[in-house]
Motif scaffolding. Structure first.
Motif, PDB file in Angstrom:
ATOM      1  N   THR A  74       0.838  -1.161  -0.051  1.00  0.00           N
ATOM      2  CA  THR A  74      -0.174  -0.121   0.002  1.00  0.00           C
ATOM      3  C   THR A  74       0.799   1.193   0.151  1.00  0.00           C
ATOM      4  O   THR A  74       1.779   1.352   0.756  1.00  0.00           O
ATOM      5  CB  THR A  74      -0.997  -0.105   1.427  1.00  0.00           C
ATOM      6  N   VAL A  75       0.585   1.978  -0.846  1.00  0.00           N
ATOM      7  CA  VAL A  75       1.359   3.478  -1.149  1.00  0.00           C
ATOM      8  C   VAL A  75       0.546   4.380  -0.176  1.00  0.00           C
ATOM      9  O   VAL A  75      -0.685   4.460  -0.859  1.00  0.00           O
ATOM     10  CB  VAL A  75       1.637   3.747  -2.416  1.00  0.00           C
ATOM     11  N   MET A  76       1.025   5.046   0.399  1.00  0.00           N
ATOM     12  CA  MET A  76       0.310   5.944   1.207  1.00  0.00           C
ATOM     13  C   MET A  76       0.620   7.438   0.592  1.00  0.00           C
ATOM     14  O   MET A  76       1.039   8.505   0.741  1.00  0.00           O
ATOM     15  CB  MET A  76       0.821   6.469   2.738  1.00  0.00           C
ATOM     16  N   ILE A  77      -0.028   7.423  -0.671  1.00  0.00           N
ATOM     17  CA  ILE A  77      -0.086   8.556  -1.412  1.00  0.00           C
ATOM     18  C   ILE A  77      -1.454   9.393  -1.452  1.00  0.00           C
ATOM     19  O   ILE A  77      -2.173   9.032  -1.944  1.00  0.00           O
ATOM     20  CB  ILE A  77       0.242   8.427  -3.138  1.00  0.00           C
ATOM     21  N   PHE A  78      -1.350  10.308  -0.604  1.00  0.00           N
ATOM     22  CA  PHE A  78      -2.706  10.909  -0.460  1.00  0.00           C
ATOM     23  C   PHE A  78      -2.675  12.209  -1.034  1.00  0.00           C
ATOM     24  O   PHE A  78      -3.823  13.128  -0.756  1.00  0.00           O
ATOM     25  CB  PHE A  78      -2.779  11.345   1.167  1.00  0.00           C
ATOM     26  N   GLU A  79      -1.994  12.525  -2.062  1.00  0.00           N
ATOM     27  CA  GLU A  79      -1.478  13.745  -2.609  1.00  0.00           C
ATOM     28  C   GLU A  79      -3.026  14.180  -3.400  1.00  0.00           C
ATOM     29  O   GLU A  79      -3.066  15.221  -3.285  1.00  0.00           O
ATOM     30  CB  GLU A  79      -0.472  13.663  -3.539  1.00  0.00           C
ATOM     31  N   ARG A  80      -3.896  13.096  -3.573  1.00  0.00           N
ATOM     32  CA  ARG A  80      -5.063  13.519  -4.386  1.00  0.00           C
ATOM     33  C   ARG A  80      -6.206  12.743  -3.847  1.00  0.00           C
ATOM     34  O   ARG A  80      -6.622  11.696  -4.600  1.00  0.00           O
ATOM     35  CB  ARG A  80      -4.786  13.601  -5.879  1.00  0.00           C
ATOM     36  N   SER A  81      -6.854  13.182  -2.826  1.00  0.00           N
ATOM     37  CA  SER A  81      -8.191  12.297  -2.712  1.00  0.00           C
ATOM     38  C   SER A  81      -9.284  13.497  -2.516  1.00  0.00           C
ATOM     39  O   SER A  81      -8.749  14.750  -2.510  1.00  0.00           O
ATOM     40  CB  SER A  81      -8.086  11.922  -1.194  1.00  0.00           C
ATOM     41  N   ILE A  82     -10.317  13.287  -2.543  1.00  0.00           N
ATOM     42  CA  ILE A  82     -11.470  14.383  -2.673  1.00  0.00           C
ATOM     43  C   ILE A  82     -11.288  15.164  -1.392  1.00  0.00           C
ATOM     44  O   ILE A  82     -11.752  16.235  -1.369  1.00  0.00           O
ATOM     45  CB  ILE A  82     -12.822  13.856  -2.746  1.00  0.00           C
ATOM     46  N   ARG A  83     -10.883  14.401  -0.018  1.00  0.00           N
ATOM     47  CA  ARG A  83     -10.676  15.265   1.089  1.00  0.00           C
ATOM     48  C   ARG A  83      -9.502  16.540   1.143  1.00  0.00           C
ATOM     49  O   ARG A  83      -9.680  17.446   1.947  1.00  0.00           O
ATOM     50  CB  ARG A  83     -10.408  14.465   2.225  1.00  0.00           C
ATOM     51  N   ASP A  84      -8.802  16.296   0.015  1.00  0.00           N
ATOM     52  CA  ASP A  84      -7.539  17.289  -0.095  1.00  0.00           C
ATOM     53  C   ASP A  84      -7.789  18.333  -1.233  1.00  0.00           C
ATOM     54  O   ASP A  84      -6.877  19.137  -1.598  1.00  0.00           O
ATOM     55  CB  ASP A  84      -6.227  16.363  -0.383  1.00  0.00           C
ATOM     56  N   ILE A  85      -8.819  18.126  -2.023  1.00  0.00           N
ATOM     57  CA  ILE A  85      -9.137  19.272  -3.017  1.00  0.00           C
ATOM     58  C   ILE A  85      -9.246  20.766  -2.382  1.00  0.00           C
ATOM     59  O   ILE A  85      -9.810  20.922  -1.367  1.00  0.00           O
ATOM     60  CB  ILE A  85     -10.522  19.008  -3.905  1.00  0.00           C
ATOM     61  N   LYS A  86      -8.558  21.425  -3.114  1.00  0.00           N
ATOM     62  CA  LYS A  86      -8.658  22.935  -2.519  1.00  0.00           C
ATOM     63  C   LYS A  86      -9.876  23.590  -3.249  1.00  0.00           C
ATOM     64  O   LYS A  86     -10.086  23.457  -3.820  1.00  0.00           O
ATOM     65  CB  LYS A  86      -7.307  23.594  -3.276  1.00  0.00           C
ATOM     66  N   ASP A  87     -10.221  24.439  -2.073  1.00  0.00           N
ATOM     67  CA  ASP A  87     -11.229  25.424  -2.130  1.00  0.00           C
ATOM     68  C   ASP A  87     -10.903  26.523  -3.412  1.00  0.00           C
ATOM     69  O   ASP A  87      -9.623  26.700  -3.300  1.00  0.00           O
ATOM     70  CB  ASP A  87     -11.644  26.034  -0.980  1.00  0.00           C
ATOM     71  N   PRO A  88     -11.873  26.845  -4.367  1.00  0.00           N
ATOM     72  CA  PRO A  88     -11.457  27.597  -5.278  1.00  0.00           C
ATOM     73  C   PRO A  88     -11.148  28.954  -4.893  1.00  0.00           C
ATOM     74  O   PRO A  88     -10.350  29.875  -5.478  1.00  0.00           O
ATOM     75  CB  PRO A  88     -12.579  27.706  -6.018  1.00  0.00           C
ATOM     76  N   GLU A  89     -11.633  29.360  -3.629  1.00  0.00           N
ATOM     77  CA  GLU A  89     -11.295  30.887  -3.282  1.00  0.00           C
ATOM     78  C   GLU A  89     -10.291  30.880  -2.032  1.00  0.00           C
ATOM     79  O   GLU A  89      -9.794  31.976  -1.852  1.00  0.00           O
ATOM     80  CB  GLU A  89     -12.680  31.307  -2.285  1.00  0.00           C
ATOM     81  N   HIS A  90      -9.969  29.830  -1.422  1.00  0.00           N
ATOM     82  CA  HIS A  90      -9.143  29.968  -0.291  1.00  0.00           C
ATOM     83  C   HIS A  90      -8.004  28.889  -0.184  1.00  0.00           C
ATOM     84  O   HIS A  90      -8.049  27.832  -1.126  1.00  0.00           O
ATOM     85  CB  HIS A  90     -10.038  29.708   1.213  1.00  0.00           C
ATOM     86  N   PRO A  91      -6.805  29.237   0.346  1.00  0.00           N
ATOM     87  CA  PRO A  91      -5.833  27.902   0.461  1.00  0.00           C
ATOM     88  C   PRO A  91      -6.073  26.894   1.610  1.00  0.00           C
ATOM     89  O   PRO A  91      -5.005  26.167   1.704  1.00  0.00           O
ATOM     90  CB  PRO A  91      -4.801  29.081   0.932  1.00  0.00           C
ATOM     91  N   TYR A  92      -7.485  26.611   1.649  1.00  0.00           N
ATOM     92  CA  TYR A  92      -7.787  25.625   2.559  1.00  0.00           C
ATOM     93  C   TYR A  92      -8.281  24.337   1.723  1.00  0.00           C
ATOM     94  O   TYR A  92      -8.865  24.614   0.506  1.00  0.00           O
ATOM     95  CB  TYR A  92      -8.530  26.015   3.598  1.00  0.00           C
ATOM     96  N   SER A  93      -8.335  23.150   2.096  1.00  0.00           N
ATOM     97  CA  SER A  93      -9.156  22.175   1.523  1.00  0.00           C
ATOM     98  C   SER A  93     -10.307  21.945   1.885  1.00  0.00           C
ATOM     99  O   SER A  93     -10.803  22.802   2.840  1.00  0.00           O
ATOM    100  CB  SER A  93      -8.323  20.637   2.020  1.00  0.00           C
ATOM    101  N   LEU A  94     -11.098  21.127   0.952  1.00  0.00           N
ATOM    102  CA  LEU A  94     -12.616  21.103   1.115  1.00  0.00           C
ATOM    103  C   LEU A  94     -12.787  20.497   2.529  1.00  0.00           C
ATOM    104  O   LEU A  94     -13.615  20.792   3.256  1.00  0.00           O
ATOM    105  CB  LEU A  94     -13.357  20.253   0.109  1.00  0.00           C
ATOM    106  N   GLU A  95     -11.943  19.856   3.129  1.00  0.00           N
ATOM    107  CA  GLU A  95     -12.152  18.827   4.415  1.00  0.00           C
ATOM    108  C   GLU A  95     -11.966  20.028   5.352  1.00  0.00           C
ATOM    109  O   GLU A  95     -12.731  19.953   6.425  1.00  0.00           O
ATOM    110  CB  GLU A  95     -11.038  17.865   4.572  1.00  0.00           C
ATOM    111  N   GLU A  96     -10.841  20.847   5.222  1.00  0.00           N
ATOM    112  CA  GLU A  96     -10.694  21.716   6.369  1.00  0.00           C
ATOM    113  C   GLU A  96     -11.811  22.829   6.506  1.00  0.00           C
ATOM    114  O   GLU A  96     -11.949  23.429   7.519  1.00  0.00           O
ATOM    115  CB  GLU A  96      -9.305  22.496   6.172  1.00  0.00           C
ATOM    116  N   LEU A  97     -12.641  22.958   5.378  1.00  0.00           N
ATOM    117  CA  LEU A  97     -13.667  23.909   5.611  1.00  0.00           C
ATOM    118  C   LEU A  97     -15.059  23.132   5.723  1.00  0.00           C
ATOM    119  O   LEU A  97     -15.899  24.063   5.631  1.00  0.00           O
ATOM    120  CB  LEU A  97     -13.771  24.785   4.106  1.00  0.00           C
ATOM    121  N   LYS A  98     -14.900  21.733   5.802  1.00  0.00           N
ATOM    122  CA  LYS A  98     -16.008  21.050   6.406  1.00  0.00           C
ATOM    123  C   LYS A  98     -17.042  21.038   5.270  1.00  0.00           C
ATOM    124  O   LYS A  98     -18.197  20.962   5.255  1.00  0.00           O
ATOM    125  CB  LYS A  98     -16.639  21.163   7.568  1.00  0.00           C
TER     126      LYS A  98
END
Length: 185
Positions: free
Chosen positions: A63-87
């Motif tokens: 198992t490779v722990m490549i988390f670079e692109r999961s939906i939780r890590d998609i960046k918000d179009p307006e802010h430098p935060y992930s969609l998870e960080e903004l809930k």
């Protein structure tokens, strides 16, 4: 990202800890592996290494722990935060029916009048289209009562022709790719 912020001061939450899935010793490379809610949220990668050993190819799975692109890590179009960080997206808002090859992702915009809701939904759709087997039907929805034009956004995000037309717009594709681009650090 975007000038003239709609939500200039969003609430930022802590990310959930990533869970590690264990790989079994026996791997049937032809077996269909079920996809569940955690996998859609994390979209982890499992890799195979082919090594020649005495003219035999041995397949070693890890198992490779490549988390670079999961939906939780998609960046918000307006802010430098992930969609998870903004809930905007949570694991609980993902429904998976592997038997029916169906995935529903419900997201919550940070404000009721968010003009980026369709872009966020398009980012989710594109990420899942690129990551899931083609047999899956993906349904992207705005959480009920969380957006002023909820019905219109849902209709846009789940209409194949509208999504295809949106993905022909180079400016929109650039914005989606920027949101999907890996962040390091």
């Amino acid at each position: 990202m975007v000038s003239g912020l709609i939500n200039a001061n969003p609430v930022v939450y802590e990310k959930k800890e990533r869970r590690v899935r264990s790989a079994s010793d026996y791997v049937d490379e032809y077996a269909v592996e079920p996809i569940d809610q955690q996998e859609v949220f994390d979209i982890l990668s499992a890799s195979l290494i082919l090594m020649p050993v005495n003219l035999t190819i041995v397949i070693v799975r890890y198992t490779v722990m490549i988390f670079e692109r999961s939906i939780r890590d998609i960046k918000d179009p307006e802010h430098p935060y992930s969609l998870e960080e903004l809930k905007v997206i949570t694991e609980d808002a993902i429904e998976v029916n592997d038997e029916r090859s169906y995935v529903r992702v419900t997201f919550t915009p940070t404000v009721e009048h968010c003009s980026m809701a369709t872009v966020i939904g398009l980012c989710l759709r594109v990420k899942l289209m690129r990551s899931l087997p083609s047999r899956y039907k993906v349904d992207i929805r705005v959480a009920p009562g969380t957006h002023a034009t909820e019905a219109a956004v849902n209709k846009q995000l789940n209409d194949k022709e509208r999504v295809a037309a949106a993905l022909e717009n180079p400016n929109l594709v650039d914005m989606v790719d920027e949101c999907l681009a890996p962040t390091y650090g």
